[in-house]
Scaffold this motif. Sequence first.
Motif, PDB file in Angstrom:
ATOM      1  N   UNK A 232       0.808  -1.228   0.000  1.00  0.00           N
ATOM      2  CA  UNK A 232       0.000   0.000   0.000  1.00  0.00           C
ATOM      3  C   UNK A 232       0.840   1.275   0.000  1.00  0.00           C
ATOM      4  N   UNK A 233       2.161   1.119  -0.189  1.00  0.00           N
ATOM      5  CA  UNK A 233       3.042   2.280  -0.035  1.00  0.00           C
ATOM      6  C   UNK A 233       2.992   3.301  -1.156  1.00  0.00           C
ATOM      7  N   UNK A 234       2.499   2.904  -2.339  1.00  0.00           N
ATOM      8  CA  UNK A 234       2.292   3.909  -3.389  1.00  0.00           C
ATOM      9  C   UNK A 234       0.931   4.525  -3.124  1.00  0.00           C
ATOM     10  N   UNK A 235       0.931   5.816  -2.831  1.00  0.00           N
ATOM     11  CA  UNK A 235      -0.319   6.472  -2.458  1.00  0.00           C
ATOM     12  C   UNK A 235      -1.228   6.604  -3.679  1.00  0.00           C
ATOM     13  N   UNK A 236      -2.362   5.913  -3.646  1.00  0.00           N
ATOM     14  CA  UNK A 236      -3.356   6.035  -4.718  1.00  0.00           C
ATOM     15  C   UNK A 236      -4.736   6.025  -4.096  1.00  0.00           C
TER      16      UNK A 236
END
Length: 368
Positions: free
Chosen positions: A22-26
């Motif tokens: 979940x580390x790529x903020x989308x």
Amino acid sequence: MSENNLKTLKEKMNRYLCPPGNGVFTVNTAKERKEAFWKQLYGSSLGVHEKWQADMEKLADSKVALLGIPSDCGGGILRGANWGPLFLRSELIKEDLKYHDLGDVRVIPHLLLDKYLNQETIESCRKALYQDGEFPLPVSPLSITEDFCNSYYATFSDKKLFSLGGDHSVSYPLTKSYLKAKKAQGKKVALIHFDAHTDLLEERMGIDICFGSWCTHILEDLLSPGHLIQIGIRSSGHERGHWENKFGVQQYWAEQVREEGPSKIADKIIAYLKQNTIDELYISYDIDALDASYASATGTPELNGLSPHESMIILQELAASFPFGGADLVEVAPFLATDLKGESPEPQTTLLSATTLIRFIISKMGED
Ligand SMILES: [Mn+2]
């Protein structure tokens, strides 16, 4: 392990990290891919945050932890390595491997290192990440990674960390923190660096810590520059002698591995490491060390590289002589699949090549 250190580490995990993948903020992008992964990991894509937090209690039981750093702000040719951790985990979860997944570093995609930021930016990013602009916590992915790793090693001196990049700049805080911890333990460490490139620039367009320069700056944390051993080099503005004379590092170019064979190269490295009374190794693997036919989904794919088999022979022989104390695999950029020869489906080929290497390294890390 002190209870105080553990408490600090858990606080940092809650602030700095988020559930795996979940580390790529989308908001909506890649939602299906994240949900499919969470279903495999947790049995459901609901309540992921709570399940991840509850899982933290299991950290004490495992020897190896996995950390994702989905940052590609330190790259500079073609980006996209921020998606490496999610895509690689979706493959790793199919493997029977023992590790505790810590989750991903929370990444503000426009930031690299806190020292490049002014106070106003730091404060506004602190508010965004921690809701408390006054609290003196780092905000850039590399700065967060270093502080997190420092806490991790302070809490668990015998636990190991395998990290997924991100571009290669993430290896700077990872190795810096690791080398500091090992120095405190009195252990002599060598850094085994697989890459098509030397990453030995002093700076790149005025930036001193990035994918092309992180190695130069980690040299000062090694006991000797000769404890940086680079394998697979082939795309460089200078000959091997230039780098070895200028910095005192050791290089085995891809061509030499092909000519002499990986086993002979491993023998040479092992003899040198033994002569230098090295206790353990940190492996930093840039996926572009592999030939582009095995790994084109990366920012700078290069032909005439190592095969996964050649890499594995070197890794296997090293592992038979030295423990792997820490490792990372970086620069897998799944959306950049270029399929240079038109022969293999990408990004699957790159992901499978990377998974083969990760599987071996993690299982060896768990054995020692
Ligand atoms: Mn690199």
